[in-house]
Design an enzyme around this catalytic site. Structure first.
Site, mmCIF file in Angstrom:
data_model
loop_
_atom_site.group_PDB
_atom_site.id
_atom_site.type_symbol
_atom_site.label_atom_id
_atom_site.label_comp_id
_atom_site.label_asym_id
_atom_site.label_seq_id
_atom_site.Cartn_x
_atom_site.Cartn_y
_atom_site.Cartn_z
ATOM 1 N N PHE A 21 41.085 36.244 34.346
ATOM 2 C CA PHE A 21 40.324 35.694 34.043
ATOM 3 C C PHE A 21 38.621 35.643 35.154
ATOM 4 O O PHE A 21 38.011 36.412 35.012
ATOM 5 C CB PHE A 21 39.730 33.930 33.202
ATOM 6 N N GLU A 22 39.125 35.152 36.204
ATOM 7 C CA GLU A 22 38.338 35.137 37.462
ATOM 8 C C GLU A 22 37.722 36.792 37.537
ATOM 9 O O GLU A 22 37.146 37.377 38.056
ATOM 10 C CB GLU A 22 39.524 35.285 38.727
ATOM 11 N N LEU A 23 38.896 37.740 37.620
ATOM 12 C CA LEU A 23 38.551 39.451 37.438
ATOM 13 C C LEU A 23 37.982 39.486 36.868
ATOM 14 O O LEU A 23 36.516 40.797 36.666
ATOM 15 C CB LEU A 23 39.938 40.100 37.637
ATOM 16 N N SER A 69 40.765 36.454 45.235
ATOM 17 C CA SER A 69 41.239 35.715 43.715
ATOM 18 C C SER A 69 43.146 36.539 43.671
ATOM 19 O O SER A 69 43.107 37.793 44.080
ATOM 20 C CB SER A 69 40.448 36.216 42.789
ATOM 21 N N SER A 104 44.157 33.773 35.939
ATOM 22 C CA SER A 104 43.639 33.946 37.440
ATOM 23 C C SER A 104 42.978 35.394 36.639
ATOM 24 O O SER A 104 42.614 35.603 37.156
ATOM 25 C CB SER A 104 44.542 34.496 38.278
#
Length: 599
Positions: A492-494, A413, A490
């Site tokens: 959000f991915e974590l 990511s 991004s």
């Protein structure tokens, strides 16, 4: 020229000696009667005639009432520089005393005969070394010495040539050659002490009212004997020493003091025995070493004893026992020092024991050395722990990816768009790291399978549910942190990965600190906590690019253990699954947004 001059002078001097006329020398006859039962010495003085003496010594004449301060030649610097010769009986040239007779010693103007014997008989001539004027040629003395052993055995108690005076008491010094005669029969005697004339003493004995240290010295007594034909001087030499009374005590041992001695096994050892003996006229000290082992005791052969200090009242003597190497057997023995005089004996035993300090020192040094080695090994282990683990994995560990029903080794990511100026160049951007370097190193070199949305997902985007599904099917989550990432969508991915990792223990998250960033206040609390506790690998720019850099070693350390030999088949299998999942995704996404949902 200088050398030739010296050679000329030497030849001239030699001719003078060879042609030395002794007829003008004053002549004196001396008789030395020695005892064959005792050792004694004899002396000759270079006694020049008075007119020549005054010319040679440049001294003023003394009045008849004055007594000369010194024996002739003894107090004069000029008279100390004389030469002695002996005249051979066969008429050969004069011989230099110093070169031919080692038992005769010249001390200034005096000749000392160390050993008696009839071979010392002969004519002895003395003269000044330096001839400064024609008058000095005749300035010489010829002494005819006759030496013979003593034949008069009727005198049982004749005086010795070595006599003792007891300090603080009265005493007397007797002339050995006249000791058997009464004072009435004795001729007039001339006494000398250490070369000085004792003008007051004329009898055959010197009476000392109270003995002091200064009465010690060398005494010479002369008297004249004559017959109808000639007269001669009879001379005897007496060595006088001042002494104290004989000791009434046994000798005492000064060393060793203690009855035990610490030693080191295998090392050489010298044990010293020092004993103090009181004065005795007949001094026969005994100092020995014995070894006692159980019921046995025997004397040890050791080097000779030596005197290390001698005074008027006592003498300290030392004798050592030497062990080449201390053994266990020596620790069971006792070493006994034995000393004895005429009064009694004293002993001191020594027991050897192993030195404890050395053992403790060895233990201490061993402990310190071990501790230092452990600390050094710990530091080395800490510094290279990752490399050690990776090496172990290569040869010992089994593949952790077998049977876990997951398709990807890692989900990558990164920030897909930029609203902040990048601190890196375009060639080292987050996108370059994720899409170029990661596949080159982790996939191509080490056989890991990565999921990159920009590469592995069809254009048109994915939904939040799709990203969650991909993360679930991954063993690791790699998140490249930067200002663009923490402030962009991004993140959000974590957040999704953190939530999934709480339920799935096989999912491990790896943070890559690509560049410095500040945490925005809007970050969820769970993400902030994750940034503090999750393992973080720092990207160091160009230094981290090479595949053998420490950055990639740390990445491999956090990645799952994988058998790299089968990575080609796994990649093909996983790629086919991805395409199947992409086709399924397209048919199920009608009417759904391609952007991730809000969290």
């Amino acid at each position: 020229m200088l050398c030739l001059g010296w050679i000329f002078l030497w030849l001239v001097a030699g001719e003078r000696i060879k042609g030395f006329n002794i007829s003008g020398c004053s002549t004196k006859k001396l008789l030395w009667t020695y005892s064959t039962r005792s050792e004694e010495e004899f002396v000759l003085f270079c006694d020049l005639p008075e007119p020549q003496k005054s010319h040679f010594c440049h001294r003023n004449r003394l009045s008849p009432k004055q007594v000369p301060e010194h024996l002739p030649f003894m107090g004069s610097n000029d008279l100390s520089d004389v030469q002695w010769y002996q005249q051979p009986s066969n008429g050969d040239p004069l011989e230099d005393i110093r070169k031919s007779y080692p038992h005769i010693i010249q001390d200034k103007c005096t000749l000392h005969f160390l050993t008696p014997g009839v071979n010392n008989s002969g004519s002895y001539i003395c003269r000044p070394k330096m001839i400064k004027s024609p008058y000095d040629v005749a300035c010489c003395v010829k002494m005819i010495l006759e030496v013979k052993p003593q034949t008069n055995a009727s005198c049982e108690y004749s005086a010795s040539h070595k006599q003792d005076l007891l300090l603080g008491s009265t005493g007397s010094i007797s002339c050995p050659s006249l000791s058997c005669q009464s004072d009435a029969q004795s001729p007039a005697v001339t006494w000398y002490k250490n070369g000085k004339l004792l003008s007051v003493e004329r009898s055959n004995r010197i009476v000392v009212d109270e003995v002091y240290d200064y009465h010690q010295g060398t005494y010479v007594c002369d008297y004249t004997q004559s017959d109808t034909v000639s007269s001669w001087t009879v001379r005897a030499v007496v060595q006088v020493r001042t002494i104290v009374g004989d000791t009434k005590l046994k000798p005492d041992i000064l060393d060793p003091v203690e009855d035990t001695l610490e030693v080191e096994l295998g090392k050489p050892l010298t044990i010293s025995c020092k004993a103090r003996f009181g004065f005795e006229r007949v001094f026969n000290p005994v100092i020995k070493w014995y070894i006692k082992d159980s019921d046995l005791e025997w004397e040890v052969s050791v080097p000779e004893a030596k005197s290390i200090k001698s005074t008027l009242k006592d003498e300290i003597i030392e004798r050592n026992i030497i062990l080449e190497k201390v053994t266990q057997r020596d620790l069971r023995r006792k070493f006994v020092c034995f000393v004895q005089n005429s009064i009694g004996n004293t002993t001191q035993s020594v027991q050897l024991k192993e030195k404890r300090g050395v053992v403790l020192l060895y233990i201490l040094l061993g402990t310190i050395g071990t501790l230092v080695a452990v600390l050094a090994a710990s530091a080395l282990l800490y510094r290279h722990w990752i490399e050690i683990v990776l090496l172990y994995r290569t040869y010992q560990s089994k593949d952790q990816t077998l049977g876990d029903k997951k398709d990807f080794d890692a989900f990558v990511s990164y920030a897909k768009w930029s609203s902040f100026p990048s601190e890196a160049t375009s060639s080292l951007s987050e996108e370059h790291l994720a899409l170029s370097l990661f596949p080159d190193v982790l996939e191509n070199k080490y056989g890991y399978s990565l999921c990159l949305l920009e590469r592995d997902v069809a254009p048109g985007g994915v939904y939040a549910e799709d990203i969650v599904s991909i993360i679930k099917r991954s063993r690791r989550g790699i998140f490249i942190l930067s200002p663009n990432y923490v402030n962009g969508p991004s993140i959000f991915e974590l957040q999704a990965a953190v939530n999934l990792a709480l339920d799935d223990q096989t999912l491990k998250l790896i943070l890559i600190k690509f560049c410095y960033f500040q945490e925005p206040e809007s970050l969820p609390h769970l993400v902030k906590k994750a940034l503090r506790v999750l393992p973080t690998v720092t990207w160091r720019g160009l230094k981290s690019v090479p595949p053998n850099s420490r950055f990639w070693a740390k990445m491999r350390y956090h990645m799952p253990v994988k058998n790299s030999q089968g990575f080609t088949w796994n990649q093909l299998r996983i790629t086919s699954r991805i395409f199947q999942w992409k086709g399924l995704s397209r048919t199920e996404t009608t009417g759904r947004s391609s952007q991730p949902k809000e969290w």
